[in-house]
Structure formats: structure tokens, C-alpha cells
Enzyme design. Sequence first.
Site, mmCIF file in Angstrom:
data_model
loop_
_atom_site.group_PDB
_atom_site.id
_atom_site.type_symbol
_atom_site.label_atom_id
_atom_site.label_comp_id
_atom_site.label_asym_id
_atom_site.label_seq_id
_atom_site.Cartn_x
_atom_site.Cartn_y
_atom_site.Cartn_z
ATOM 1 N N CYS A 386 0.949 -1.241 -0.075
ATOM 2 C CA CYS A 386 0.000 0.067 0.003
ATOM 3 C C CYS A 386 0.884 1.259 0.092
ATOM 4 C CB CYS A 386 -0.873 -0.041 1.200
ATOM 5 S SG CYS A 386 -2.453 0.825 0.706
ATOM 6 N N HIS A 512 -3.548 -5.165 0.147
ATOM 7 C CA HIS A 512 -3.186 -5.717 1.547
ATOM 8 C C HIS A 512 -3.229 -7.439 1.539
ATOM 9 C CE1 HIS A 512 -2.898 -1.950 3.919
ATOM 10 N NE2 HIS A 512 -3.689 -1.494 3.045
ATOM 11 N N GLU A 514 -1.362 -9.144 3.305
ATOM 12 C CA GLU A 514 -1.376 -9.732 4.610
ATOM 13 C C GLU A 514 -2.672 -10.068 5.423
ATOM 14 O OE1 GLU A 514 -1.029 -6.625 4.082
ATOM 15 O OE2 GLU A 514 -1.506 -5.169 5.493
#
Length: 558
Positions: A386, A512, A514
Amino acid sequence: MDAPSCKYVFVTGGVSSSLGKGIISASLAKLLQARGLRVTIQKLDPYINVDPGTLNPYEHGECYVTDDGAETDLDLGHYERFLNIPTSQANNVTTGRIYLDVIMRERQGAYLGKTVQVIPHITDEIKRRITLLGNTGNYDIVITEIGGTVGDIESLPYIEAVRQMKYELGNSNCIVIHLTLVPFLKSARELKTKPTQHSVKELLEEGVQPDVLVCRTEYPLSQEVRRKVAQFCNVAPEAVIESIDADSIYRVPLLMSKENLDRIVLARLQLEGVREPDLASWVRFLEKLQNPSHSVRIGLVGKYVELPDAYKSIRESFIHAGAANDCHVEVVSIHSEHLHAGNVAQQLGSLDGILVAPGFGPRGVEGKIAAIQYAREQQVPFFGICLGLQCAAVEFARNVLGLTDAHSTEMNPDTPHPVIDMMEEQKQIVAKGGTMRLGAFECLLEKGSKVFEAYGSERIRERHRHRYEFNNRYLSAFEQAGMKASGINPETGLVEVMELTDHPWFVGVQFHPELKSTVDNPHPLFIRFVRTAIARRSMQHAGVTPSVSGSALRMPVS
Ligand code: GLN
């Protein structure tokens, strides 16, 4: 209430905050899921923000985003990582959201003539939100974690809703697990049960008798301690569960299984004939975690590094990807505010990979850019997430394209080269809550790119949370100079992934990743990033200078 189509387990906390209700809830859910039951977990947060999206990470850790674009508590990340099933807005409700709904309804005249009160209107809305998940028919058990600590003023309406649900549904459909602390007093050399007794008394004053007590402790609970807790708190001795400190949160399901937490829950809910849990793949994951053959050091460059919870999902993704690569990943926190061109080599020189973290606002951005320049020039594996991608674009524009004043308009609204800019739709929005580009979006990957290789597919869906985007006016200049847009949003044409062609692994993503890494499904980009870092380290140990060619650092897929 009618007979419920599913059973409800509430997890409350006493004595102290930060005892790990989220991990206990996720561990219990994992054990029940491993027995073939359909389980979900919900978190009720007693604060007045409508969601945690407007909270600074220093206040409440990372903000976790779901596929449907809800900005939620970081515990939902644990739920997804343990259960490998997505959560949604329904899995996280705050006091702010409850009140907002009730007040909006009041304005529309839904309660005409009535005084709107905490009981029954707020408690009814809490119960509606809890049963919303149960009524979908998708779950056998809904586990609801009540945030905060019993006795707090703001959690009173939640405990009252639990009391009512227990009364309405009966004790075999609705149980309460209370998580407390049994501290060890060094001077007395004793585990102390009094705080637990007081905390249960507090719950009883609010009308709720817990069915199970989970006691966090640094030392094993003796039979005598268990008996004492049981007797003073009106629970069966076998329902006093020890939760001893663990070296990894992923070990907690096994510890809870040893303590029979799932068995007791099933007995209390009168669920018979449920099979034994199959935890084989979970145990394999733990074995890999415990005995890794490799080890790498990855720098996590961010401005919230003092607070481990601020980058929770990134840290957990490294644990999953480490296990997948038979590798221990040491995540080295690097404060971006303390980094500059003059000290990057010394600060980052011993790392096998550099991740530049997401973030908002200008603080620490120049340090991130300096770290990226170092990674790009020194051929160190780089992963930008990001804001990390946005900084990589700024760095490339300044130092490769020669646009010295390039910036994101978030940091410098007057930059002559806004390589990162706000989309037109975003410019009209003034409200801050829930207004970013949020949730899962599709992205098409370019065949042959590093990201395509990592995912092994062309079409992916990843979660977003940002306002600014790569400015396509600069795209051809970037691509001609070797920074390719290898992932594009098929609907909007927005750049979602950029990568350098002449670098072992230099990948920036606008989304994202993650947020989608789980124990059962480690994220492919983290897996590849760690693998490239391992390759770099072994080459350095062998005394080979990293080559410019990407293939030189590619390792066989295990
Ligand atoms: N601040 C940037 C934006 O709003 C990046 C956000 C992020 O890193 N999540 O676009």
C-alpha cells in the site's frame, strides 16, 4: 425467542485486559471446526467509534479489513488466520454502530410514542446483531467475544444481553466462558485466585453465572488451585481450564485441547456424537515452525514499529510463509522516522529482505523512500504494501526518471509530479469514516510477471484500504524505465501491482495481502518474498554477489 438454529458461546474477560480473549475464542473455534462443526466468531467492541477505521494504530492496533469492506478489530484477523474462512461486517459490532442504528430508527419513527432506553432497545439491538449470524443457518456454533473487561461501565449492556440470551435460550444453547488471570506472587511464591473470584462475583452481580473459567497463568494450576477456583466460583472443577503462557499463539488450540476445553463446551451445549478433532495439518504446521532449516532477517520499515499490534497481520503472514519455506523469519523493526540516505546502508545492510509497511500521512515517509532506494540499488528483495508501493513509485520517479520533486499528493498537495494522486471520486468525499477504497477488488496479473508466477493464476482478489492511487499519466514512463504495472484492476484500469524487471524481487502492491494469509493458506507473495530472501542469504554465505537477473535468485518450488 424461538428454539435457536445454532448454539451460542460467549467469551468474556475479567481481572485485566490483554489476556487474549481473541486467541482463546479462535482456539476453541479451531478445535470445534476440527471436529467437523461449522463455527464462526464475532467480536463486540464496547467503544463508541462506529468502527476502528478512524482509530490511530497506537490506540487499538491494526485495522483489519474484510472482503465486504468492513474496517474491523484486529481480532478478526486471528479468527480468519485460525479458521481459514472469511469474516464480514457482521463479525464485528461496536457500541457506536449499535447506538447509531437505534438512533437512526428512532428518527425514522420506529419507536413512536416510546422512551428509547438501554434496556430493552440497546440490548435488543445487541441480541439482534448476535443472532444475525446464527440465523443464517450457516453455523452450528457462534462464538461471541465481548471486548473489554467485566465491570467496565461500557460493557454493561453487552453482559445484560448475554444474561437475557441465557435466560431465553437456556443453558444448553448458550454458555459463557470467562477468561481471567491467576497471577503468581513472587514474594508469597503462590498463584493467587482472589482476582478471579472477584471477577466472577462481578459477573454474578450482573446476573451471569459463567459455565467455564479459563485462567491465564505463568505456572501450571495445581488440582488444589483448580478446586478452590471451582468451589468459590460455582463451576465444576473440570471446567476450570488452565491457559499457560505459550511460545506461539498457534500452540494454544493444542493446549486447550489438552485441557479438554472443546469437550467441556460440547458437554455443556449438550452436543453429543461429535467426532474427535482432526488436527493433523495444524500439528504439521507447528512442527515446521519449531524446527526450521533456514533463517532470514527481514526489515519491517514502518512508523508504528514500537507497537507490535500495529502490523499484526504482516507479522503473522511471515510466520505462515516462514513455515511454508521451512524457515525462521526474524522480523526486525525499523523506525522509518530514523532512516535517511546517510544511515540506510548501516541500518539495513545485514537484512535479507525489506518490507515497507502501509501507513497514512507524511511522518516517516522520507525514511521509507530512502530504504526503498537502498533495496532497489543493492538488489535486496523488497516488498512494498500500500503506502509501501506508493513510496516505491515516488522513489522511482525521483531517482530513476529524474522527477526530483515527485511525490504523493497526500504528502505534498502541490508537487509538480503527482505520481500518486487521489481519484476524482475520492476528492468529493469529506467524511472520514468508511470512505476509503475498501474491501476486495479483482486484479488481473500479467503473465510471466513475478506476481503471476507467485500466485500461479491470472485473476486474483485482494483487499484494499486506501484513498490514493498510482497516477496512470506516468505509467508509460515508468514501464519504459523498467518498472512494470504487472497487476491492473480490470474495471477501473487502476494499477494494483508494480514490479522491477531487473531486480531479484522488487514488488509493490496497492492492496493488503497480509489480510488474506492464514495457517492453512499462507499468502503466495509472502512465500515468494521469503524464498527470495533465503536465496539471497545462502548466496551471500557462499560468497556470491547477488546478480541483477531475477532468475539467479529463484529457488526451486518446494
Ligand atoms: N495513505 C495511503 C492512501 O490512503 C496508503 C494507505 C495504506 O497504506 N493503507 O492511499
